[in-house]
Design an enzyme around this catalytic site. Structure first.
Site, PDB file in Angstrom:
ATOM      1  N   GLY A 239      31.725  41.960 -46.493  1.00 24.12           N
ATOM      2  CA  GLY A 239      32.983  41.668 -45.484  1.00 24.12           C
ATOM      3  C   GLY A 239      34.471  42.838 -45.776  1.00 24.12           C
ATOM      4  O   GLY A 239      34.313  43.575 -47.407  1.00 24.12           O
TER       5      GLY A 239
ATOM      6  N   ALA B 131      31.175  34.455 -43.287  1.00 22.78           N
ATOM      7  CA  ALA B 131      31.898  33.712 -42.225  1.00 22.78           C
ATOM      8  C   ALA B 131      31.534  34.661 -41.033  1.00 22.78           C
ATOM      9  O   ALA B 131      31.167  36.254 -40.739  1.00 22.78           O
ATOM     10  CB  ALA B 131      33.449  33.671 -41.723  1.00 22.78           C
TER      11      ALA B 131
ATOM     12  N   THR C  39      41.603  30.040 -41.707  1.00 23.54           N
ATOM     13  CA  THR C  39      42.435  30.806 -40.948  1.00 23.54           C
ATOM     14  C   THR C  39      43.550  30.175 -40.653  1.00 23.54           C
ATOM     15  O   THR C  39      43.348  27.956 -40.485  1.00 23.54           O
ATOM     16  CB  THR C  39      41.755  31.097 -39.834  1.00 23.54           C
ATOM     17  OG1 THR C  39      42.056  31.652 -38.441  1.00 23.54           O
ATOM     18  CG2 THR C  39      40.716  29.518 -39.469  1.00 23.54           C
TER      19      THR C  39
ATOM     20  N   TRP D 120      45.596  36.917 -39.991  1.00 23.97           N
ATOM     21  CA  TRP D 120      45.932  38.427 -39.398  1.00 23.97           C
ATOM     22  C   TRP D 120      45.916  39.720 -40.514  1.00 23.97           C
ATOM     23  O   TRP D 120      47.021  40.413 -40.874  1.00 23.97           O
ATOM     24  CB  TRP D 120      47.291  38.585 -38.744  1.00 23.97           C
ATOM     25  CG  TRP D 120      48.044  37.671 -37.347  1.00 23.97           C
ATOM     26  CD1 TRP D 120      47.326  36.383 -37.214  1.00 23.97           C
ATOM     27  CD2 TRP D 120      48.944  37.830 -36.612  1.00 23.97           C
ATOM     28  NE1 TRP D 120      48.035  35.425 -36.436  1.00 23.97           N
ATOM     29  CE2 TRP D 120      48.590  37.072 -36.274  1.00 23.97           C
ATOM     30  CE3 TRP D 120      50.007  39.086 -36.611  1.00 23.97           C
ATOM     31  CZ2 TRP D 120      49.881  37.275 -35.095  1.00 23.97           C
ATOM     32  CZ3 TRP D 120      50.589  39.035 -35.670  1.00 23.97           C
ATOM     33  CH2 TRP D 120      50.901  37.459 -34.680  1.00 23.97           C
TER      34      TRP D 120
ATOM     35  N   LYS E 251      35.587  26.798 -38.270  1.00 25.97           N
ATOM     36  CA  LYS E 251      36.497  27.242 -39.705  1.00 25.97           C
ATOM     37  C   LYS E 251      37.119  25.341 -40.488  1.00 25.97           C
ATOM     38  O   LYS E 251      37.244  25.474 -41.647  1.00 25.97           O
ATOM     39  CB  LYS E 251      37.440  27.850 -39.551  1.00 25.97           C
ATOM     40  CG  LYS E 251      37.144  29.351 -39.345  1.00 25.97           C
ATOM     41  CD  LYS E 251      35.937  30.245 -40.105  1.00 25.97           C
ATOM     42  CE  LYS E 251      36.984  30.328 -41.498  1.00 25.97           C
ATOM     43  NZ  LYS E 251      36.334  31.159 -42.329  1.00 25.97           N
TER      44      LYS E 251
ATOM     45  N   TYR F   8      35.754  29.758 -32.488  1.00 26.78           N
ATOM     46  CA  TYR F   8      36.592  29.650 -34.324  1.00 26.78           C
ATOM     47  C   TYR F   8      37.603  29.104 -35.256  1.00 26.78           C
ATOM     48  O   TYR F   8      36.956  28.591 -35.771  1.00 26.78           O
ATOM     49  CB  TYR F   8      37.024  31.240 -34.016  1.00 26.78           C
ATOM     50  CG  TYR F   8      37.504  31.730 -35.379  1.00 26.78           C
ATOM     51  CD1 TYR F   8      36.623  31.817 -36.548  1.00 26.78           C
ATOM     52  CD2 TYR F   8      38.729  31.955 -35.421  1.00 26.78           C
ATOM     53  CE1 TYR F   8      36.498  32.485 -37.861  1.00 26.78           C
ATOM     54  CE2 TYR F   8      39.069  32.544 -37.453  1.00 26.78           C
ATOM     55  CZ  TYR F   8      38.075  32.656 -37.495  1.00 26.78           C
ATOM     56  OH  TYR F   8      38.455  33.211 -38.968  1.00 26.78           O
TER      57      TYR F   8
END
Ligand code: NAP
Length: 291
Positions: free
Chosen positions: A10, A60, A101, A150, A129, A125
């Protein structure tokens, strides 16, 4: 130290793997093809063989809108995945670092969020998380949860590249102006993660670049910085301000999800640079920077 990294294919991994190596750690990167994090056995086996000091869990399901229509997948990957990584770490006596997040917050209050502030995710989401945070904490006392926001960096889809690609293609740019946060460089976050690994002070941390903007403000800064970097080569399209309601994305997002990073600063004695600085570095490191 020995560090096993999940989600090694990722965007954040693209920054974390070299940062760990540069800090002198021995790293075992596991991309999805080597370890599906929803299968505990696929983490236990490499953990038992490698005997890491840390498992850094980056895997994720990060498509925020798709999570709304694929809830089952979101909860299995984002909820169960961190728990599995944490269990595998506990099994071999390792610590776990799991990424989370700003979307665990509802964004209703105009004040930077601290780690202990009430959570209230608005979408699948964020909820998935949050389940992952809880799972990781539950099964291994030696956990570090890093909430960030972000993200942009090389090696993955990100807002900076999307804006530049659209500007190059001459597409109209309409960007929301009613969501505020802190754009964060994957490289700066990776350095901060290395600092937390060194500290071994377990708990939850907010880590993001300094400064706040809206997605619209971020888009304008990207175009302005890029014009400077390329000597004005890029066209200068106007960026229209729109509301989240006009954009009508499947997932609701927090209106204000700036993270208060005081705790990270207190523990490490470090501060992340301002996001403008991070953006300049990212733009000058892109392969087309000198084109
Ligand atoms: N990007 C952001 O703005 C942001 C903001 C806050 C927090 N975060 C968090 O930061 C972490 C890293 O994000 P990122 O931006 O690097 O995301 P990313 O680029 O989407 O990377 C996530 C990686 O996880 C892999 N993966 C998905 N399902 C998996 C599974 N079942 N088993 C193993 N690997 C799996 C993905 O593989 P495939 O590509 O094959 O699916 C991908 O390589 C995540 O925890 C994310 O929630 C990201």
């Amino acid at each position: 130290m020995k560090v096993l990294v999940t989600g090694a294919g990722g965007m954040l991994a693209h920054a974390v793997l070299p940062a760990l190596a540069a800090a002198g750690h021995e790293v075992l990167p596991l991309a999805r093809a080597q370890a599906d994090v929803t299968r505990l056995a696929q983490l236990l086996e490499p953990a038992r063989a490698f005997r890491p000091d840390w498992i850094v869990h980056l895997a994720a399901f990060t498509n925020v809108d798709l999570c709304e229509s694929e809830q089952e997948r979101a909860f299995i990957v984002n909820g169960l995945g961190p728990r599995n990584a944490s269990l595998a770490a506990a099994e071999v006596g390792a610590a776990v670092m799991a990424l989370s997040t700003d979307y665990v917050f509802d964004g209703a209050t105009q004040a930077p969020r601290r780690e202990h502030d009430p959570i209230g995710p608005l979408g699948v989401y964020g909820r998935s998380k949050l389940a992952g945070e809880r799972g990781a904490r539950e099964v291994n006392v030696r956990h570090v949860i890093v909430r960030t926001s972000w993200l942009f960096g090389a090696g993955g889809r990100n807002f900076v590249d999307t804006i530049l690609a659209r500007a190059r293609a001459g597409e109209p740019l309409r960007v929301v102006d009613d969501q505020h946060g802190s754009p964060t460089s994957a490289n700066d976050l990776a350095d901060a993660m290395c600092a937390l690994i060194e500290r071994r002070e377990f708990g939850t941390y907010h880590v993001a670049n300094t400064g706040t903007t809206s997605w619209h403000g971020f888009a304008e800064a990207i175009l302005a910085e890029h014009r400077v970097a390329e000597g004005g080569v890029l066209p200068s399209p106007a960026v229209a301000r729109i509301s989240s309601e006009e954009l009508a994305r499947p997932a609701r997002r927090p209106a204000y999800s700036v993270l208060n990073t005081d705790w990270y600063q207190h523990v490490t004695g470090r501060t992340l640079p301002d996001w403008h600085d991070a953006l300049k570095r990212y733009l000058s490191s892109r392969p087309d920077a000198a084109a």
